[in-house]
Write a protein that holds these residues in place. Structure first.
Motif, short mmCIF file in Angstrom:
data_model
loop_
_atom_site.label_atom_id
_atom_site.label_comp_id
_atom_site.label_asym_id
_atom_site.label_seq_id
_atom_site.Cartn_x
_atom_site.Cartn_y
_atom_site.Cartn_z
N LEU A 97 63.15 33.84 83.84
CA LEU A 97 63.12 33.19 85.14
C LEU A 97 63.40 34.24 86.20
N GLU A 98 62.70 34.12 87.31
CA GLU A 98 62.89 35.11 88.36
C GLU A 98 63.92 34.58 89.35
N ALA A 99 65.18 34.93 89.14
CA ALA A 99 66.20 34.50 90.09
C ALA A 99 66.09 35.39 91.32
N ILE A 100 66.56 34.88 92.46
CA ILE A 100 66.48 35.70 93.68
C ILE A 100 67.53 36.80 93.59
N PRO A 101 67.12 38.07 93.66
CA PRO A 101 68.12 39.13 93.53
C PRO A 101 69.05 39.17 94.75
N GLY A 102 70.24 39.72 94.53
CA GLY A 102 71.20 39.84 95.63
C GLY A 102 72.04 38.58 95.78
N ALA A 103 72.93 38.58 96.78
CA ALA A 103 73.82 37.44 96.99
C ALA A 103 73.75 36.99 98.44
N VAL A 104 74.21 35.74 98.65
CA VAL A 104 74.27 35.18 100.00
C VAL A 104 75.26 36.02 100.82
N PRO A 105 74.89 36.48 102.03
CA PRO A 105 75.85 37.26 102.81
C PRO A 105 77.06 36.43 103.23
N HIS A 106 78.19 37.07 103.43
CA HIS A 106 79.39 36.36 103.85
C HIS A 106 79.23 35.93 105.32
N PRO A 107 79.67 34.72 105.66
CA PRO A 107 79.46 34.26 107.05
C PRO A 107 80.16 35.12 108.11
N LEU A 108 81.14 35.93 107.71
CA LEU A 108 81.77 36.82 108.70
C LEU A 108 80.94 38.09 108.89
N ASP A 109 79.92 38.26 108.05
CA ASP A 109 79.17 39.50 108.07
C ASP A 109 77.68 39.20 107.90
N LEU A 110 77.14 38.43 108.85
CA LEU A 110 75.74 38.02 108.74
C LEU A 110 74.81 39.13 109.22
N PRO A 111 73.65 39.29 108.56
CA PRO A 111 72.71 40.31 109.02
C PRO A 111 72.21 40.02 110.43
N LYS A 112 71.76 41.09 111.10
CA LYS A 112 71.36 40.99 112.50
C LYS A 112 70.05 40.21 112.68
N GLY A 113 69.04 40.54 111.91
CA GLY A 113 67.72 39.90 112.06
C GLY A 113 67.65 38.61 111.27
N CYS A 114 66.59 38.46 110.49
CA CYS A 114 66.46 37.29 109.62
C CYS A 114 67.57 37.35 108.58
N LYS A 115 68.26 36.22 108.40
CA LYS A 115 69.42 36.24 107.51
C LYS A 115 69.03 36.42 106.04
N PHE A 116 67.77 36.14 105.73
CA PHE A 116 67.32 36.30 104.35
C PHE A 116 66.73 37.70 104.11
N ALA A 117 66.51 38.47 105.18
CA ALA A 117 65.81 39.76 105.07
C ALA A 117 66.34 40.68 103.96
N PRO A 118 67.69 40.84 103.84
CA PRO A 118 68.17 41.78 102.83
C PRO A 118 67.78 41.41 101.39
N ARG A 119 67.42 40.15 101.16
CA ARG A 119 67.06 39.73 99.80
C ARG A 119 65.57 39.45 99.66
N CYS A 120 64.82 39.62 100.75
CA CYS A 120 63.43 39.16 100.76
C CYS A 120 62.49 40.27 100.28
N LYS A 121 61.61 39.91 99.35
CA LYS A 121 60.71 40.97 98.84
C LYS A 121 59.56 41.27 99.79
N TYR A 122 59.41 40.48 100.85
CA TYR A 122 58.34 40.72 101.83
C TYR A 122 58.89 41.31 103.14
N CYS A 123 60.17 41.65 103.15
CA CYS A 123 60.85 42.04 104.40
C CYS A 123 60.20 43.25 105.09
N THR A 124 60.05 43.17 106.41
CA THR A 124 59.52 44.30 107.19
C THR A 124 60.61 44.77 108.17
#
Ligand SMILES: Nc1ncnc2c1ncn2[C@@H]1O[C@H](COP(=O)(O)OP(=O)(O)OP(=O)(O)O)[C@@H](O)[C@H]1O
Ligand SMILES: [Mg+2]
Length: 329
Positions: free
Chosen positions: A270-297
Motif C-alpha cells: 500500500l502506498e501510504a503518504i510519506p512524511g508526517a502532518v506538520p505541527h500546528p505551531l510550525d505550519l509551512p508557509k505555502g500550501c500546507k501539504f506541499a512538504p509531503r506532496c509528490k507534485y509540489c512545485t
C-alpha cells in the motif's frame, strides 16, 4: 438547503509554547437530511471544528473568527445558556469513547429520561417509558432490564448504542458523530452504522460524521470534506470523491491509494503518504501539504492556494487540481 454552514472558521488554543492554530479557515455545509463525512489524518482539526460548533472547546480554546450558521442563525454569537438549549435539543453529539459521556452513578434509563424531562418537560414516568422505547429502537435486547442497569454493567458496543439512544432521544435536526465506532469491533461497528443510516432515513436527521476511515465514509456519507492541517482541501459528493474523476487533491489521492482493496494482487504494498502532518505551531508557509506532496512545485512552497471550485459541487485547494496536468517527481 444547508442545515449547518461553517464559513472560514478559525479556532485557536492558547498554550505555553504559543498560539496553536488548530482550525485555519474551515468552510463546509451539512445539507438537510444528508450526511457530510469529514475525513483526514489525526490532528487535522476534525474534532476541534465540530466542538467549535457546540462551544465544547477546552478552556484554552476559542473561535477566533468565522461564522457558524445553524438553521439560518449565526450560533457563534449564542450565549452558553442558549447553546445548552440547542445542544441535546436540536443538535446531539456522539463521542468516540462512550464511557466518558455516561454518568457512572445513574442508571441508563434515568440518563436517557433526563433528556426528555429537561428538554421536552415530560413527567418522570413518561420519560422513563420513552427511554425504554428508545433503547429498543437502537436494537438493545431486553430494553426494560438494560434501563435499570448502570453503564459499567454493559459491554462497549451496548454503551455506544446507549449513547446513540441518548443522542437521538430528543430527535435532533443534526447529529454530530465523532468517530462513533472506532473503539468497537467490526461487526458491532457495521450494526451501528446501519442503525444510524436507518434513523437518518426515517427521521430525516442530518449527520456530521467524523472519521479517519475512508471505508466508513464511503458507506455513510452523501458529501465528503477532506481535511488537512485545519483546512478543507477537497469537498464533493461521495460519488465524485470515490469515482473516476479528472480532478482531485493530491492528499485525497494519497488517502485513496492507501486503502487496501480486495481486487489488489497479493503482495502489492500500500502506498501510504510519506512524511508526517506538520505541527500546528510550525505550519509551512505555502500550501500546507506541499512538504509531503509528490507534485509540489516552487510556487506551492511560497504561496497558499485557495479552496476553488473546479466543477459543479467540487472544491479543491490546490494549484494543480487537474490530474493529467501534474507530474510526480
Ligand atoms: N486544548 C488544546 N490545546 C492545544 N492544542 C489542542 C487542544 N485541543 C486540540 N489541540 C490541537 O488541535 C489540533 C487538531 O486537533 P483535533 O482533535 O481536531 O484533530 P482530529 O482531526 O480530530 O484528530 P483525531 O483523528 O486524532 O481525532 C491538534 O494539533 C491538537 O493537538
Ligand atoms: Mg478527533
Amino acid at each position: 438547503m444547508a442545515l449547518l454552514e461553517l464559513h472560514d472558521l478559525h479556532t485557536y488554543f492558547k498554550t505555553k509554547r504559543g498560539i496553536v492554530k488548530a482550525v485555519n479557515g474551515v468552510s463546509y455545509q451539512v445539507e438537510a437530511g444528508k450526511t457530510l463525512g469529514v475525513v483526514g489524518e489525526s490532528g487535522s482539526g476534525k474534532s476541534v471544528s465540530a466542538m467549535s460548533i457546540l462551544k465544547l472547546l477546552d478552556g484554552n480554546g476559542y473561535v477566533d473568527s468565522g461564522e457558524i450558521i445553524f438553521n439560518g442563525k449565526n450560533i457563534k454569537e449564542c450565549s452558553m445558556d442558549e447553546m445548552y438549549k440547542i445542544r441535546g435539543n436540536e443538535i446531539s453529539v456522539i463521542f468516540q469513547e462512550p464511557m466518558t459521556s455516561l454518568n457512572p452513578v445513574f442508571t441508563i434509563g434515568k440518563q436517557i429520561a433526563e433528556s426528555y424531562i429537561v428538554h421536552q418537560h415530560m413527567k418522570k414516568k413518561d420519560a422513563l417509558k420513552k427511554a425504554v422505547e428508545m433503547l429498543s429502537a437502537v436494537k438493545i435486547p431486553n430494553p426494560e432490564a438494560v434501563a435499570k442497569q448502570y453503564p459499567h454493567q454493559l459491554s462497549g458496543g451496548m454503551r455506544q448504542r446507549v449513547m446513540i439512544a441518548m443522542a437521538l432521544a430528543c430527535e435532533p435536526h443534526l447529529l454530530i458523530a465523532d468517530e462513533p465506532t472506532t473503539a468497537l469491533d467490526v461487526t458491532i461497528q457495521a450494526q451501528i452504522l446501519h442503525l444510524m443510516n436507518e434513523l437518518k432515513r426515517e427521521k430525516g436527521t442530518s449527520i456530521l460524521f467524523i472519521t479517519h476511515d475512508l471505508g466508513v465514509i464511503n458507506e455513510m456519507a452523501d458529501d465528503v470534506a477532506v481535511m488537512y492541517c485545519g483546512q478543507v482541501v477537497e469537498m464533493a459528493s461521495v460519488d465524485t470523491i470515490f469515482g473516476k474523476n479528472s480532478y482531485s487533491h493530491p492528499y485525497t489521492e494519497g488517502l485513496m491509494t492507501s486503502i487496501p482493496r480486495l481486487d489488489m494482487p497479493a503482495g502489492v504494498r500500500l502506498e501510504a503518504i510519506p512524511g508526517a502532518v506538520p505541527h500546528p505551531l510550525d505550519l509551512p508557509k505555502g500550501c500546507k501539504f506541499a512538504p509531503r506532496c509528490k507534485y509540489c512545485t516552487e510556487r506551492c512552497m511560497e504561496e497558499e492556494p485557495e479552496l476553488v471550485q473546479v466543477e459543479d459541487n467540487h472544491m479543491i485547494r490546490c494549484f494543480y487540481p487537474e490530474k493529467e496536468a501534474r507530474h510526480a517527481k
